[in-house]
Motif scaffolding. Structure first.
Motif, mmCIF file in Angstrom:
data_model
loop_
_atom_site.group_PDB
_atom_site.id
_atom_site.type_symbol
_atom_site.label_atom_id
_atom_site.label_comp_id
_atom_site.label_asym_id
_atom_site.label_seq_id
_atom_site.Cartn_x
_atom_site.Cartn_y
_atom_site.Cartn_z
ATOM 1 N N ALA A 1 -40.862 37.320 25.960
ATOM 2 C CA ALA A 1 -41.378 36.525 27.075
ATOM 3 C C ALA A 1 -40.410 36.482 28.251
ATOM 4 O O ALA A 1 -40.838 36.511 29.420
ATOM 5 C CB ALA A 1 -41.676 35.105 26.596
ATOM 6 N N LEU A 2 -39.115 36.422 27.967
ATOM 7 C CA LEU A 2 -38.104 36.204 29.009
ATOM 8 C C LEU A 2 -36.956 37.192 28.818
ATOM 9 O O LEU A 2 -35.863 36.819 28.366
ATOM 10 C CB LEU A 2 -37.600 34.758 28.954
ATOM 11 N N PRO A 3 -37.154 38.454 29.166
ATOM 12 C CA PRO A 3 -36.122 39.473 28.875
ATOM 13 C C PRO A 3 -34.854 39.329 29.707
ATOM 14 O O PRO A 3 -33.827 39.928 29.368
ATOM 15 C CB PRO A 3 -36.854 40.785 29.181
ATOM 16 N N ARG A 4 -34.892 38.557 30.801
ATOM 17 C CA ARG A 4 -33.668 38.385 31.599
ATOM 18 C C ARG A 4 -32.628 37.532 30.871
ATOM 19 O O ARG A 4 -31.431 37.624 31.157
ATOM 20 C CB ARG A 4 -33.995 37.750 32.945
ATOM 21 N N LEU A 5 -33.076 36.671 29.974
ATOM 22 C CA LEU A 5 -32.145 35.825 29.241
ATOM 23 C C LEU A 5 -31.493 36.624 28.116
ATOM 24 O O LEU A 5 -32.115 37.514 27.526
ATOM 25 C CB LEU A 5 -32.872 34.622 28.648
ATOM 26 N N ALA A 6 -30.231 36.300 27.825
ATOM 27 C CA ALA A 6 -29.560 36.871 26.643
ATOM 28 C C ALA A 6 -29.833 35.940 25.461
ATOM 29 O O ALA A 6 -29.973 34.725 25.624
ATOM 30 C CB ALA A 6 -28.067 36.997 26.901
ATOM 31 N N TRP A 7 -29.884 36.541 24.268
ATOM 32 C CA TRP A 7 -30.263 35.770 23.081
ATOM 33 C C TRP A 7 -29.248 35.969 21.976
ATOM 34 O O TRP A 7 -28.676 37.054 21.837
ATOM 35 C CB TRP A 7 -31.651 36.201 22.584
ATOM 36 N N ARG A 8 -29.025 34.924 21.206
ATOM 37 C CA ARG A 8 -28.131 35.035 20.052
ATOM 38 C C ARG A 8 -28.603 34.059 18.976
ATOM 39 O O ARG A 8 -29.159 32.997 19.273
ATOM 40 C CB ARG A 8 -26.676 34.745 20.418
ATOM 41 N N ARG A 9 -28.407 34.435 17.741
ATOM 42 C CA ARG A 9 -28.795 33.558 16.648
ATOM 43 C C ARG A 9 -27.800 32.401 16.536
ATOM 44 O O ARG A 9 -26.685 32.460 17.062
ATOM 45 C CB ARG A 9 -28.870 34.331 15.327
ATOM 46 N N ARG A 10 -28.226 31.383 15.825
ATOM 47 C CA ARG A 10 -27.394 30.188 15.652
ATOM 48 C C ARG A 10 -26.069 30.560 14.973
ATOM 49 O O ARG A 10 -26.060 31.194 13.920
ATOM 50 C CB ARG A 10 -28.140 29.179 14.792
ATOM 51 N N LEU A 11 -24.960 30.149 15.594
ATOM 52 C CA LEU A 11 -23.631 30.414 15.038
ATOM 53 C C LEU A 11 -22.896 29.098 14.874
ATOM 54 O O LEU A 11 -22.789 28.310 15.812
ATOM 55 C CB LEU A 11 -22.821 31.329 15.961
ATOM 56 N N ARG A 12 -22.411 28.844 13.694
ATOM 57 C CA ARG A 12 -21.580 27.677 13.420
ATOM 58 C C ARG A 12 -20.466 28.115 12.464
ATOM 59 O O ARG A 12 -20.730 28.894 11.548
ATOM 60 C CB ARG A 12 -22.384 26.539 12.764
ATOM 61 N N PRO A 13 -19.216 27.685 12.697
ATOM 62 C CA PRO A 13 -18.759 26.663 13.649
ATOM 63 C C PRO A 13 -18.091 27.250 14.879
ATOM 64 O O PRO A 13 -17.228 26.619 15.455
ATOM 65 C CB PRO A 13 -17.745 25.890 12.812
#
Length: 587
Positions: free
Chosen positions: A364-376
């Motif tokens: 839907a929004l290819p301009r945004l960068a995406w990453r999976r949840r990272l903790r900690p």
């Protein structure tokens, strides 16, 4: 001991018990002028100095007291507290205190704070006094927030040792509610009220259990009485506010929630609840700032970077919060970030998301960068600022009018949508295809009461010539057996689809359906985030409605609400009528 010393010591104790610390300190000093090595006077003056905040002076007296009377457990306990407040090593002193007096709460607090293993400290204490109900209660109190199930075991042991103690029963009632056993909690509160018929805490605790069980009228009565008995009782006002919120009497909930805030101005739960009440009335200006106290926000460690407050030109990291449903709600703000990025107001935006949603968001929004949840370690990247997903609401949705610019932040795979269209064309034979989710996947404790059973949905399933597709996340095949369906109506499980983990597949299926009908779960939130027509049902509008007739986040969702006294079958009859109307409007 001379008569003068005895008389003076009694006068000091009298002043001490009345809370006149300065007079008590002076009288104990007079005793020490007469008997400089008097261990009781040394201890009591040290204790009074500790209470009055004169910590360094208190240490000298308490050290002298334990030298003069090395078996005085209270003196050792007060010395451990004194050393702890001075930032000095207090563990050995606290251990000595507990050995002499196993029920010494303040010494145990020191051990719990400073020993590497809290459980080891508690086991050690319980081994010293296994038959002391006070010790088991103290262990339960220490573990109540972190491990409520273990705390419940401790409180039950304490109650076995002291079955007539109503306070232990109330402690147990609180953790029973926390582990989703409100029926047991209600029984314990009732038992405590036999002994304490006019106790505000017992009344407020019984009300809290009644709220969980949808018994709102008894909860209103108990909280009213508790507040009259003790106008400064936070739980009385807080539980009354929750009851009013459940009744959708949001203005009244704000009034009572504000009273709870007066008595507990920094309590995060009181503040978070008050935010919900204000938002439910449509007061966004008053609600969003307090919404910063929400539990999810407190539990996420942020990177060592400035929080974003709307500045231009930054490289922004947006951290996700707990729960797929919340994440789907906040996904409606992603398009705003994309627009600011396109306009050059932001230099870069990285959105952290549940990995099941990332393909939908990236499409839907290819301009945004995406990453999976990272903790900690959430700040691994070239970021200058960060914020939590829920904080975007205060920045980007300051009023209801700002919701008009929102666009769906998720897009399904068109190839998979086409595949589902093909399957539905073959199976439906022209019948409307309706996705159905009737309850949450979590059915623990009181949550059962917040959702209908599939049997309660008889009015919906008895509609003729309909094709229902199950969207439940969990294994619900046993629920489907023996259902009475309308003429030429079917209910089926979608083939070869992992409804829990394959959110891409579920989204594509939803996009191919004529309508989604769902309880207030992540299934309904996914339909809303995709812009799919849906009918949702729940107990009341809640804060997410923001005081509007339709939920502004997801304008294509129609809502049906079940009042507290309405049986679920009757509520589902209203859902069935709404479904028929929506389908008729679409054709």
């Amino acid at each position: 001991m001379t008569v003068a010393v005895t008389t003076a010591l009694s006068a000091g104790l009298h002043a001490h018990r009345l809370g006149d610390l300065n007079k008590a300190i002076a009288v104990y000093g007079a005793v020490l002028d007469l008997a400089p090595d008097h261990p009781t006077a040394r201890h009591l003056r040290g204790f009074a100095l500790l209470q009055s905040g004169r910590i360094a002076d208190a240490r000298l007296d308490l050290q002298a007291a334990v030298r003069a009377a090395p078996t005085n457990g209270n003196a050792w306990m007060h010395l451990s507290v004194c050393l702890d407040r001075l930032g000095q090593s207090a563990t050995q002193t606290a251990r000595r205190a507990v050995l002499l007096q196993p029920g010494g709460q303040e010494a145990l607090d020191v051990l719990v704070r400073h020993r590497s293993g809290e459980d080891r400290a508690l086991r050690w204490l319980l081994a010293l006094a296994p038959g002391d109900a006070t010790v088991w209660r103290r262990a339960g109190l220490a573990r109540a927030r972190r491990t409520p199930a273990f705390a419940a075991t401790d409180f039950r042991r304490a109650l076995c040792l002291a079955p007539a103690d109503p306070w232990i029963g109330l402690d147990l009632a609180e953790v029973e509610r926390r582990i989703l056993r409100p029926e047991t909690a209600l029984m314990l509160a009732d038992r405590a009220l036999v002994v304490l018929p006019a106790d505000p805490r017992a009344l407020a605790d019984r009300a809290a259990s009644a709220i969980e069980l949808d018994a709102v009228s008894p909860a209103l009565a108990d909280t009213h009485r508790a507040a009259l008995l003790d106008p400064a009782h936070t739980a009385a006002w807080g539980n009354r506010a929750e009851t009013l919120y459940r009744l959708a009497r949001y203005e009244a909930a704000v009034t009572c929630g504000s009273r709870a805030r007066v008595t507990a101005p920094t309590d995060p739960e009181v503040l978070a609840n008050l935010a919900a009440y204000r938002l439910a009335t449509g007061d966004l200006a008053g609600g969003w700032p307090i919404f910063r106290n929400r539990p999810a926000r407190r539990g996420i460690p942020g990177p060592d970077l400035p929080r974003w407050s709307g500045e231009a030109g930054v490289r922004l990291l947006v951290l996700t919060e707990q729960g797929l449903g919340d994440e789907l709600l906040f996904s409606t703000l992603w398009s705003d970030l994309d627009r600011q990025l396109a306009q050059g107001r932001l230099a870069a935006v990285t959105v952290e998301a549940d990995e099941r949603l990332i393909p939908l968001g990236a499409r839907a929004l290819p301009r945004l960068a995406w990453r999976r949840r990272l903790r900690p370690n959430p700040a691994d990247g070239p970021f200058t600022h960060w914020c939590l997903a829920g904080d975007l609401m205060e920045l980007l949705r300051p009023d209801i009018a700002s919701f008009a610019a929102a666009k769906p932040g998720l897009a399904p795979d068109p190839n998979r949508v086409a595949e589902w269209h093909g399957w539905l064309d073959r199976e439906t034979r022209g019948r409307p295809a309706i996705g159905l989710c009737w309850r949450s996947g979590s059915r623990a404790g009181h949550r059962r009461r917040h959702y209908p059973t599939l049997g309660d949905c008889a009015a919906l399933l008895s509609l003729t010539n309909r094709f229902f597709v199950v969207l439940q996340y969990d294994d619900c095949r046993s629920d489907l057996e023996g259902l009475a369906l309308g003429t030429d109506t079917e209910i089926v499980l979608p083939p070869d689809l992992d409804r829990h983990d394959d959110q891409e597949g579920v989204a594509a299926l939803m996009a191919a359906l004529d309508l989604v009908v769902s309880a207030d779960t992540a299934v309904l939130a996914l339909a809303g985030a995709l812009g799919v027509p849906a009918v949702g049902f729940s107990l009341h509008p809640g804060w997410v409605a923001l005081g509007q007739g339709r939920q502004p986040w997801f304008p294509r969702i129609e809502r049906v609400f079940r009042p507290p006294d309405m049986p679920w079958p009757e509520a589902m009859s209203e859902v069935a009528r709404t479904v028929e109307r929506v389908l008729s409007d679409r054709t």
